[in-house]
Design a protein around this motif. Structure first.
Motif, mmCIF file in Angstrom:
data_model
loop_
_atom_site.group_PDB
_atom_site.id
_atom_site.type_symbol
_atom_site.label_atom_id
_atom_site.label_comp_id
_atom_site.label_asym_id
_atom_site.label_seq_id
_atom_site.Cartn_x
_atom_site.Cartn_y
_atom_site.Cartn_z
ATOM 1 N N THR A 1 4.721 7.888 5.379
ATOM 2 C CA THR A 1 4.134 9.067 6.034
ATOM 3 C C THR A 1 2.771 9.358 5.400
ATOM 4 O OG1 THR A 1 5.225 10.528 4.445
ATOM 5 C CG2 THR A 1 6.407 10.118 6.509
ATOM 6 N N GLY A 2 2.028 10.239 6.019
ATOM 7 C CA GLY A 2 0.799 10.785 5.435
ATOM 8 C C GLY A 2 -0.203 9.744 4.981
ATOM 9 N N HIS A 3 -0.712 9.916 3.740
ATOM 10 C CA HIS A 3 -1.820 9.089 3.260
ATOM 11 C C HIS A 3 -1.409 7.620 3.101
ATOM 12 C CE1 HIS A 3 -0.044 9.031 -0.760
ATOM 13 N NE2 HIS A 3 -0.994 8.207 -1.151
ATOM 14 N N VAL A 4 -0.124 7.373 2.873
ATOM 15 C CA VAL A 4 0.342 5.983 2.717
ATOM 16 C C VAL A 4 0.166 5.250 4.045
ATOM 17 C CG1 VAL A 4 2.306 4.511 2.140
ATOM 18 C CG2 VAL A 4 1.995 6.695 0.977
ATOM 19 N N ARG A 5 0.577 5.902 5.107
ATOM 20 C CA ARG A 5 0.424 5.319 6.443
ATOM 21 C C ARG A 5 -1.051 5.002 6.728
ATOM 22 N NH1 ARG A 5 4.932 6.281 10.286
ATOM 23 N NH2 ARG A 5 4.278 5.376 12.263
ATOM 24 N N GLN B 1 5.507 5.020 -8.614
ATOM 25 C CA GLN B 1 5.988 6.406 -8.764
ATOM 26 C C GLN B 1 6.632 6.983 -7.497
ATOM 27 O OE1 GLN B 1 4.023 9.219 -7.172
ATOM 28 N NE2 GLN B 1 3.143 7.482 -6.076
ATOM 29 N N VAL B 2 6.756 6.154 -6.441
ATOM 30 C CA VAL B 2 7.357 6.655 -5.201
ATOM 31 C C VAL B 2 8.818 7.039 -5.431
ATOM 32 C CG1 VAL B 2 7.943 4.303 -4.396
ATOM 33 C CG2 VAL B 2 7.731 6.157 -2.734
ATOM 34 N N LYS B 3 9.234 8.106 -4.767
ATOM 35 C CA LYS B 3 10.638 8.558 -4.854
ATOM 36 C C LYS B 3 11.250 8.522 -3.454
ATOM 37 C CE LYS B 3 9.277 11.965 -8.374
ATOM 38 N NZ LYS B 3 7.817 11.812 -8.107
ATOM 39 N N ALA B 4 12.568 8.551 -3.408
ATOM 40 C CA ALA B 4 13.275 8.481 -2.127
ATOM 41 C C ALA B 4 12.777 9.560 -1.168
ATOM 42 C CB ALA B 4 14.780 8.617 -2.348
ATOM 43 N N GLU B 5 12.555 10.768 -1.697
ATOM 44 C CA GLU B 5 12.178 11.884 -0.806
ATOM 45 C C GLU B 5 10.765 11.739 -0.231
ATOM 46 O OE1 GLU B 5 12.274 13.523 -5.116
ATOM 47 O OE2 GLU B 5 13.434 12.142 -3.853
ATOM 48 N N ASP B 6 9.975 10.780 -0.775
ATOM 49 C CA ASP B 6 8.639 10.534 -0.211
ATOM 50 C C ASP B 6 8.711 9.748 1.097
ATOM 51 O OD1 ASP B 6 7.467 11.728 -2.444
ATOM 52 O OD2 ASP B 6 7.357 9.827 -3.532
ATOM 53 N N LEU B 7 9.874 9.213 1.399
ATOM 54 C CA LEU B 7 10.042 8.351 2.580
ATOM 55 C C LEU B 7 10.892 9.061 3.620
ATOM 56 C CD1 LEU B 7 10.731 5.185 0.446
ATOM 57 C CD2 LEU B 7 8.596 5.709 1.628
ATOM 58 N N ALA B 8 10.653 8.752 4.862
ATOM 59 C CA ALA B 8 11.344 9.446 5.961
ATOM 60 C C ALA B 8 12.856 9.235 5.871
ATOM 61 C CB ALA B 8 10.817 8.942 7.297
ATOM 62 N N VAL C 1 6.079 -1.356 10.729
ATOM 63 C CA VAL C 1 6.446 -1.320 9.302
ATOM 64 C C VAL C 1 6.458 0.111 8.781
ATOM 65 C CG1 VAL C 1 5.765 -2.049 6.972
ATOM 66 C CG2 VAL C 1 5.707 -3.689 8.860
ATOM 67 N N ALA C 2 5.494 0.923 9.186
ATOM 68 C CA ALA C 2 5.462 2.327 8.747
ATOM 69 C C ALA C 2 6.737 3.053 9.167
ATOM 70 C CB ALA C 2 4.241 3.030 9.325
ATOM 71 N N ASP C 3 7.156 2.844 10.416
ATOM 72 C CA ASP C 3 8.381 3.493 10.905
ATOM 73 C C ASP C 3 9.621 2.959 10.184
ATOM 74 O OD1 ASP C 3 6.776 4.868 12.637
ATOM 75 O OD2 ASP C 3 7.379 3.779 14.445
ATOM 76 N N PHE D 1 -9.031 -5.588 -6.549
ATOM 77 C CA PHE D 1 -8.101 -5.122 -7.583
ATOM 78 C C PHE D 1 -7.938 -3.599 -7.606
ATOM 79 C CE2 PHE D 1 -7.323 -9.112 -9.965
ATOM 80 C CZ PHE D 1 -6.000 -8.877 -10.281
ATOM 81 N N PRO D 2 -9.028 -2.806 -7.552
ATOM 82 C CA PRO D 2 -8.825 -1.354 -7.567
ATOM 83 C C PRO D 2 -8.009 -0.856 -6.375
ATOM 84 C CG PRO D 2 -11.131 -1.896 -7.990
ATOM 85 C CD PRO D 2 -10.462 -3.161 -7.571
ATOM 86 N N ILE D 3 -8.183 -1.492 -5.206
ATOM 87 C CA ILE D 3 -7.458 -1.060 -4.004
ATOM 88 C C ILE D 3 -5.987 -1.462 -4.119
ATOM 89 C CG2 ILE D 3 -7.368 -1.203 -1.473
ATOM 90 C CD1 ILE D 3 -10.385 -2.077 -1.657
ATOM 91 N N ALA D 4 -5.754 -2.704 -4.574
ATOM 92 C CA ALA D 4 -4.367 -3.136 -4.798
ATOM 93 C C ALA D 4 -3.713 -2.266 -5.867
ATOM 94 C CB ALA D 4 -4.336 -4.604 -5.213
ATOM 95 N N GLY D 5 -4.538 -1.805 -6.820
ATOM 96 C CA GLY D 5 -4.025 -0.915 -7.868
ATOM 97 C C GLY D 5 -3.531 0.412 -7.311
ATOM 98 N N GLU D 6 -4.186 0.910 -6.249
ATOM 99 C CA GLU D 6 -3.716 2.149 -5.593
ATOM 100 C C GLU D 6 -2.304 1.942 -5.047
ATOM 101 O OE1 GLU D 6 -6.375 3.442 -2.478
ATOM 102 O OE2 GLU D 6 -8.152 2.957 -3.689
ATOM 103 N N LEU D 7 -2.093 0.791 -4.396
ATOM 104 C CA LEU D 7 -0.764 0.474 -3.857
ATOM 105 C C LEU D 7 0.252 0.372 -4.987
ATOM 106 C CD1 LEU D 7 1.328 -0.549 -1.767
ATOM 107 C CD2 LEU D 7 0.310 -2.835 -1.985
#
Length: 390
Positions: free
Chosen positions: A149-153, A190-197, A142-144, A178-184
């Motif tokens: 990348t990075g901390h998300v992985r 706020q993720v942008k296209a350039e944050d992804l490979a 799924v990551a690939d 809930f706090p952990i799901a909140g991180e996701l």
């Protein structure tokens, strides 16, 4: 019109979550729908009733898939928690990259990864089946695929588990998650296209948003679904493959002798131990089910395992038999909300099953450890003590 019978069972009690099938059987033999005051929900317990409800999105809405209002509110606007026509539009972009044609392009790479991982584990001779295989493989795939990348992985497992836990009632598991799901959720908002490979499916979802194929701001919701709904369930399913093959060596031998049975074997694993234990819906009107009325506004608890073990539908349902090939099992849902990622999950599981059947004669395992979880039912650890190679 009469009201459904009542049970004082708490579906989310630890002992029920650890081994739900005996409790499901009790409810199933009570009635096709049973009112559970402890969680203020109506449980659907029999195969035909569950399948009909999943198909009838107008009467059984997905706007309340969780068993607490905060999670349902957070999921508003996602394809998981919406109904047609909004659901149809969002799902089209989600499934564009999960279509049989798109997955054909991934098949070779996924099979190579599975074979290399299984070969390494077999050579070791002993390994922890959940950490080293059931978790490691889907997380990498799924990551690939999405381009994490990075901390998300690094956070995928924590986030994926929490995203499922928060769908339960407001118990301790839900509150802690809930706090952990909140991180996701915060990252997806706020993720942008350039944050992804580059060249990843995640980038493709942002391209769809840019061309107006999906509403502005919904790319993050769709990426949330890949991680929130797809990771923990696939991990559970692959862990169950190893445990059931070890417990039923004669069934594993059937796959080794006939590799084409890999798909049938996975269907039976899914039927026998559904990765998703319970799922929510809400009644949009008074609904009659076999002579009793479920009132408008009622929270529904869909018990996949109860349906999958219904002797009205499957002969000898409590026996694990891969020749059964239950293509109509309920573990991927049914109807418009049938699991969008099931093609990818099948591809991953079939690759693991085929790699194991090529290299392993028998697996000797220690005791499995389970930890109660609100929505998914999975093995937390399973030591493989010995691999008897082919």
């Amino acid at each position: 019109m009469s009201t459904p019978p009542t049970s004082d069972l708490d579906l989310f009690a630890d002992e029920v979550l650890l081994d739900p099938l005996p409790f499901h059987a009790e409810l199933r033999e009570t009635a096709p729908v049973v009112h559970l005051p402890k969680i203020d929900a109506y449980a659907l317990t029999r195969y035909d009733v569950i399948r009909d409800a999943l198909a009838d999105w107008e009467s059984f809405s997905s706007t309340s898939i969780a068993f607490n209002p905060a999670a349902n509110q957070a999921l508003t606007g996602t394809s998981l928690a919406s109904d047609p026509p909004v659901h149809t539009q969002l799902r089209a972009t989600l499934t564009e990259n999960l279509s049989p044609r798109a997955l054909r392009g991934l098949k070779g790479r996924i099979e190579e990864k599975a074979d290399a991982l299984v070969a390494r584990l077999v050579e070791q001779g002993t390994f922890e089946a959940v950490d080293a295989l059931a978790r490691a493989f889907p997380l990498q795939v799924v990551a690939d695929l999405i381009g994490f990348t990075g901390h998300v992985r690094a956070n995928m497992l924590r986030w994926g588990q929490a995203a499922m836990q928060v769908l339960g009632p407001m118990n301790q598991r839900t509150a802690e998650s809930f706090p952990i799901a909140g991180e996701l959720y915060a990252w997806c908002s706020q993720v942008k296209a350039e944050d992804l490979a580059e060249g990843s499916v995640g980038r493709g979802i942002f391209d769809a948003e840019a061309r107006g194929a999906i509403p502005e701001g919904s790319a993050g919701h769709i990426i949330h679904q890949y991680l929130g709904a797809g990771v923990d369930t696939t991990i559970a399913a692959i862990g169950n493959v190893v445990a059931l093959f070890a417990a039923h060596p004669e069934q594993f031998r059937r796959v080794r002798d006939e590799p084409a049975l890999a798909a049938a074997a996975f269907n039976e694993v899914l039927r026998f131990w559904p990765p998703v234990n319970v799922w929510g819906r809400i009644a949009t009107r008074d609904v009659e089910i076999e002579g009793v009325t479920v009132p408008k506004g009622a929270q529904i608890a869909v018990l996949f395992g109860a349906g999958n073990h219904d002797p009205r539908h499957y002969d000898d349902p409590d026996t694990f038999l891969i020749d059964r090939n239950p293509v109509d099992h309920l573990s991927f849902g049914y109807g418009p909300h049938g699991c969008a990622g099931q093609g990818l999950a099948r591809l991953e599981a079939h690759a693991v099953i085929q790699a194991l059947s090529r290299r392993v004669d028998r697996l000797v395992v220690g005791p499995e450890v389970r930890v109660p979880a609100n929505i998914t039912r999975s093995i937390d650890s399973l030591p493989v003590l010995e691999v008897i190679p082919v």
